[in-house]
Design a protein around this motif. Structure first.
Motif, short mmCIF file in Angstrom:
data_model
loop_
_atom_site.label_atom_id
_atom_site.label_comp_id
_atom_site.label_asym_id
_atom_site.label_seq_id
_atom_site.Cartn_x
_atom_site.Cartn_y
_atom_site.Cartn_z
N GLU A 94 0.85 -1.15 0.05
CA GLU A 94 -0.22 -0.09 -0.01
C GLU A 94 0.93 1.30 -0.04
O GLU A 94 1.79 1.30 0.64
CB GLU A 94 -0.93 -0.06 1.35
CG GLU A 94 -1.77 -1.18 1.31
CD GLU A 94 -2.77 -1.24 2.69
OE1 GLU A 94 -2.50 -0.19 3.50
OE2 GLU A 94 -3.85 -1.95 2.64
N ALA A 119 1.82 4.65 -6.71
CA ALA A 119 1.54 3.27 -7.12
C ALA A 119 2.13 2.83 -8.69
O ALA A 119 2.81 1.90 -8.80
CB ALA A 119 0.08 3.00 -6.97
N ARG A 177 -4.04 2.38 -5.25
CA ARG A 177 -3.09 2.72 -4.43
C ARG A 177 -2.42 1.35 -3.95
O ARG A 177 -1.79 1.68 -2.94
CB ARG A 177 -3.79 3.57 -3.34
CG ARG A 177 -4.27 5.09 -3.87
CD ARG A 177 -4.63 5.81 -2.49
NE ARG A 177 -5.13 7.22 -3.22
CZ ARG A 177 -5.56 8.13 -2.52
NH1 ARG A 177 -5.66 7.80 -0.95
NH2 ARG A 177 -6.12 9.16 -2.92
N THR A 178 -2.44 0.38 -4.60
CA THR A 178 -1.78 -0.65 -4.08
C THR A 178 -1.06 -1.48 -5.30
O THR A 178 -1.43 -1.27 -6.36
CB THR A 178 -2.69 -1.73 -3.45
OG1 THR A 178 -3.70 -2.05 -4.54
CG2 THR A 178 -3.40 -1.13 -1.93
#
Length: 209
Positions: A14, A21, A47-48
């Motif tokens: 994360e 990202a 966002r990961t």
């Protein structure tokens, strides 16, 4: 940055933003290509980044969280150009939200350089970033039960092109004839994470006379 274990051989990393990202994805893909990272699959999201098929997830987690996210490197590959007719049914609503004439929506959108942040929702659907934050657009209050394939749409910070007919609540600003997903093509998806995209305005096709 946080690295969370997923099962026995995967990590979910994360980060704080979509830009981070994308930068992390670019770095991981580079390391896999040069042979310094062994991983079966790398899957980015907003966002990961998910890394699946790791031999030592704990070691990689400690390494990733001990250093800052590197900047996004310059992309050497070409840009995918998508011809688009700015004739969508929500063009007027987007223009009103932005406070500009309808023709300005086409100019603003076509002047931006987009990058595919991640893919999902449907095969071939890329979430494209690149519009300035002031041009974010809200989703429709009532989603459509069917959006035609080739619809160019906005929602929040993203632009997308529907690869096939499907329900959807994004604002439709245009249409394209480009095929986003073709299982007979290699690769089947026209867009992949990291791909740069530009939309090229074309004149709407009028009825035959």
């Amino acid at each position: 940055m946080k690295a969370l274990p997923v099962g026995t051989d995967a990590l979910l990393v994360e980060v704080a933003s979509g830009e981070e990202a994308q930068a992390l994805l670019a770095d991981l893909l580079r390391r896999r290509a040069e042979g310094s990272l062994t991983v079966r699959e790398i899957v980015p999201a907003a966002r990961t980044v998910l890394l699946d098929g790791l031999s030592d997830p704990a070691r990689l987690a400690a390494e990733l969280t001990s250093r800052p996210v590197p900047p996004v490197p310059p992309r050497t590959a070409g840009t995918v150009e998508i011809p688009v007719r700015y004739d969508g049914p929500d063009l007027a609503d987007v223009a009103a939200h932005w406070g500009v004439p309808e023709a300005e929506v086409a100019r603003i959108h076509a002047d931006a350089e987009f990058r595919v942040a991640f893919c999902g929702f449907a095969p071939g659907f890329g979430y494209l970033t690149g519009l300035p934050a002031r041009y974010e657009a809200p989703r429709r209050s009532t989603p459509r039960t069917s959006v035609p394939a080739g619809s160019v749409a906005l929602a929040g910070p993203y632009t997308g092109v529907y690869p096939r007919p499907s329900p959807g609540g994004w604002q439709l600003i245009g249409t394209t004839d480009v095929v986003l997903w073709d299982h007979t093509r290699e690769p089947a998806a026209l867009l992949s994470p990291g791909t740069r995209v530009r939309f090229v305005p074309v004149a709407p096709t009028g009825p035959a006379t």
